[in-house]
Scaffold this active site. Sequence first.
Site, PDB file in Angstrom:
ATOM      1  N   ASP A 147      -9.278  -3.101  -3.283  1.00 18.23           N
ATOM      2  CA  ASP A 147      -9.106  -1.795  -2.599  1.00 18.23           C
ATOM      3  C   ASP A 147     -10.394  -1.248  -2.366  1.00 18.23           C
ATOM      4  O   ASP A 147     -10.605  -0.246  -2.422  1.00 18.23           O
ATOM      5  CB  ASP A 147      -8.353  -1.039  -3.813  1.00 18.23           C
ATOM      6  CG  ASP A 147      -7.945   0.368  -3.010  1.00 18.23           C
ATOM      7  OD1 ASP A 147      -8.105   0.470  -1.713  1.00 18.23           O
ATOM      8  OD2 ASP A 147      -7.703   1.236  -3.641  1.00 18.23           O
ATOM      9  N   HIS A 204      -2.561  -1.532  -4.542  1.00 19.73           N
ATOM     10  CA  HIS A 204      -1.636  -0.543  -4.584  1.00 19.73           C
ATOM     11  C   HIS A 204      -0.765  -0.515  -3.253  1.00 19.73           C
ATOM     12  O   HIS A 204      -1.420  -0.401  -2.340  1.00 19.73           O
ATOM     13  CB  HIS A 204      -2.099   0.906  -5.102  1.00 19.73           C
ATOM     14  CG  HIS A 204      -3.113   1.523  -3.931  1.00 19.73           C
ATOM     15  ND1 HIS A 204      -2.895   2.363  -2.880  1.00 19.73           N
ATOM     16  CD2 HIS A 204      -4.560   1.551  -3.859  1.00 19.73           C
ATOM     17  CE1 HIS A 204      -3.735   2.731  -2.327  1.00 19.73           C
ATOM     18  NE2 HIS A 204      -4.724   2.220  -2.604  1.00 19.73           N
ATOM     19  N   GLU A 233      -1.140   5.251  -6.234  1.00 19.04           N
ATOM     20  CA  GLU A 233      -2.648   5.532  -6.384  1.00 19.04           C
ATOM     21  C   GLU A 233      -3.023   6.464  -5.745  1.00 19.04           C
ATOM     22  O   GLU A 233      -4.137   7.365  -6.615  1.00 19.04           O
ATOM     23  CB  GLU A 233      -3.299   4.139  -5.990  1.00 19.04           C
ATOM     24  CG  GLU A 233      -4.752   4.102  -6.150  1.00 19.04           C
ATOM     25  CD  GLU A 233      -5.728   4.516  -5.250  1.00 19.04           C
ATOM     26  OE1 GLU A 233      -6.871   4.551  -5.519  1.00 19.04           O
ATOM     27  OE2 GLU A 233      -5.128   4.971  -4.112  1.00 19.04           O
ATOM     28  N   GLU A 234      -2.556   7.077  -4.643  1.00 17.78           N
ATOM     29  CA  GLU A 234      -3.517   8.147  -4.114  1.00 17.78           C
ATOM     30  C   GLU A 234      -3.117   9.485  -4.633  1.00 17.78           C
ATOM     31  O   GLU A 234      -4.222  10.211  -4.275  1.00 17.78           O
ATOM     32  CB  GLU A 234      -3.017   8.060  -2.350  1.00 17.78           C
ATOM     33  CG  GLU A 234      -3.223   6.877  -1.763  1.00 17.78           C
ATOM     34  CD  GLU A 234      -4.736   6.566  -1.533  1.00 17.78           C
ATOM     35  OE1 GLU A 234      -5.337   7.289  -1.979  1.00 17.78           O
ATOM     36  OE2 GLU A 234      -4.959   5.607  -0.958  1.00 17.78           O
ATOM     37  N   ASP A 266      -5.732   1.054   3.797  1.00 15.75           N
ATOM     38  CA  ASP A 266      -5.833   1.539   2.619  1.00 15.75           C
ATOM     39  C   ASP A 266      -4.563   1.557   1.599  1.00 15.75           C
ATOM     40  O   ASP A 266      -3.891   2.634   2.165  1.00 15.75           O
ATOM     41  CB  ASP A 266      -7.011   2.538   2.385  1.00 15.75           C
ATOM     42  CG  ASP A 266      -6.769   3.389   1.088  1.00 15.75           C
ATOM     43  OD1 ASP A 266      -6.482   2.344  -0.020  1.00 15.75           O
ATOM     44  OD2 ASP A 266      -7.411   4.334   0.981  1.00 15.75           O
ATOM     45  N   HIS A 274      -7.628   7.792   5.108  1.00 10.61           N
ATOM     46  CA  HIS A 274      -6.907   9.046   4.850  1.00 10.61           C
ATOM     47  C   HIS A 274      -7.095  10.151   5.940  1.00 10.61           C
ATOM     48  O   HIS A 274      -6.953  11.183   5.673  1.00 10.61           O
ATOM     49  CB  HIS A 274      -7.615   9.623   3.476  1.00 10.61           C
ATOM     50  CG  HIS A 274      -7.849   8.920   1.997  1.00 10.61           C
ATOM     51  ND1 HIS A 274      -8.043   9.505   1.004  1.00 10.61           N
ATOM     52  CD2 HIS A 274      -7.206   7.681   1.662  1.00 10.61           C
ATOM     53  CE1 HIS A 274      -7.951   8.856   0.029  1.00 10.61           C
ATOM     54  NE2 HIS A 274      -7.209   7.494   0.851  1.00 10.61           N
ATOM     55  N   ASP A 334       1.090   2.271  -2.162  1.00 10.27           N
ATOM     56  CA  ASP A 334       1.252   3.472  -1.294  1.00 10.27           C
ATOM     57  C   ASP A 334       0.247   3.787  -0.582  1.00 10.27           C
ATOM     58  O   ASP A 334      -0.879   3.112  -0.532  1.00 10.27           O
ATOM     59  CB  ASP A 334       1.368   4.478  -2.446  1.00 10.27           C
ATOM     60  CG  ASP A 334       0.234   4.739  -3.145  1.00 10.27           C
ATOM     61  OD1 ASP A 334      -0.318   3.782  -3.814  1.00 10.27           O
ATOM     62  OD2 ASP A 334      -0.297   5.971  -3.396  1.00 10.27           O
TER      63      ASP A 334
END
Length: 484
Positions: A170, A77, A146-147, A116, A459, A79
């Site tokens: 991922d 992904h 995705e997030e 990520d 994150h 994003d």
Amino acid sequence: MDALLETLEPKTIWSYFLALSKIPRGSKQEQAAAQWVLDQAKGLGLDAEQDAIGNVIVRKPATAGREQAPVTVLQAHVDMVCEKNEGTVHDFLKDPIQVVRDGDVLRAKGTTLGADNGIGVAAALAVMAAKDIAHGPLEFLITIDEETGLTGAGNLQPGLLKGRYFLNLDSEEEGDLTIGCAGGMDTVATRRLRQVAPAPGSKPFRVKVLGLKGGHSGMEIHQGRGNALRILGQILFRIVPAFDLQVASFAGGNKRNAIPREASATVFMAPQREAALRAALATLQKEIQDELGAFDPGLTLDLSPASEAPAQAFAVEDAEAVADFLFGMVHGVVAMSPDIPGLVQSSTNLAMIATHGDEVEVSLSHRSSVESAKFAIADRVQALCRLAGFAVKRGDGYPGWKPEPNASLVKVVTGVHEKAFGKPMAIKAIHAGLECGLIGEKYPAMEMVSFGPNMWDVHTPDEHVSIPSVGNFWKLLVAVLEAV
């Protein structure tokens, strides 16, 4: 970044990653990055397109002699989660990520790094560009958003892909092969609060919780880290009645899938009580630090004059109800798996709070590898919300990914790994959500696995990725493509 690239191997992956890091790509703001991926693929002469939602699909023919091999899909992904430390000057809508090397890892200056899943996207692009890999027919799926909603995977149409094997890029632990994940869903709770005038002579102050580790609400939910929203509720539970405080606003957290690191409340207070409140917060800080221990040792409780004076405050009983709600709301591990040792089966994350005029909004996310348990957690949260006077809206959620340990793709990847590295892979399911669940629901005949390099504290602004591990990840990916 060019000088940095000279110190990194394999250069093709790192070149793509550093180039991608220059393009703002927060979730729901990743259009330019997706277009860049599309342009790279077309520049390589490959068949490339975007679907209606914005996912990029690329097809690369087999090398000579491998035309009859099964079609393999590589998926990542584009994003990233956008988090920064307080005091870091960075606009995620226009500023490039400032990537720095720190020994054997890469990290960013004060923000999330975007490894990520930028490393997965870079690896897919490196495979697109490679001319020295013997592989069968390949498809590449680079998804969006995705997030914050799994929007790209959720809106992927059946029939676009022809792959039999599916490699999700991922994952975040070298040597682990993920073959299953949890499903999840969100809850948003809202409540209107009565507003009143601040008491005569009172002054606005900001009470803040900061210094926590935060982290991924799936991968780190079991690690005992503090939740800034819950801690804010805990201290307000104590200090609002003790110091006759009037709360004017609540704020904290900014991602549904991140354990909140910071939270604050703007309060009105008689200024002569400031010294006593500082002393009380120091005592509370010590108490909560003792509770968290080594799990999250950086907690700080801060009191400072508010930069702006709100026009109104909330009625005391309403503010206390919100504080009670934050303090009492379920957060963390709900159940461990009875079948897979060490796997969290079900959890919930008290993620965000925001004030909009006379309304407070709280967002939570729930995960479980058991579909009925996922709904049971959401029902429990809804019951607690109702008790606290909150109205509830629930999202549709997304499915989990059922492990298939005897699938032929699992055997191929584990066999290749053992041959390449001389040791077996750890086969596991994870508590985080992966796009495999949604995509597998649309393509049930595809066999799926997920693997990746070592990265930590995703994150969060402490996110960092192992440079040597990316090299091993690339070695494994190439060997798998040559073996299937």
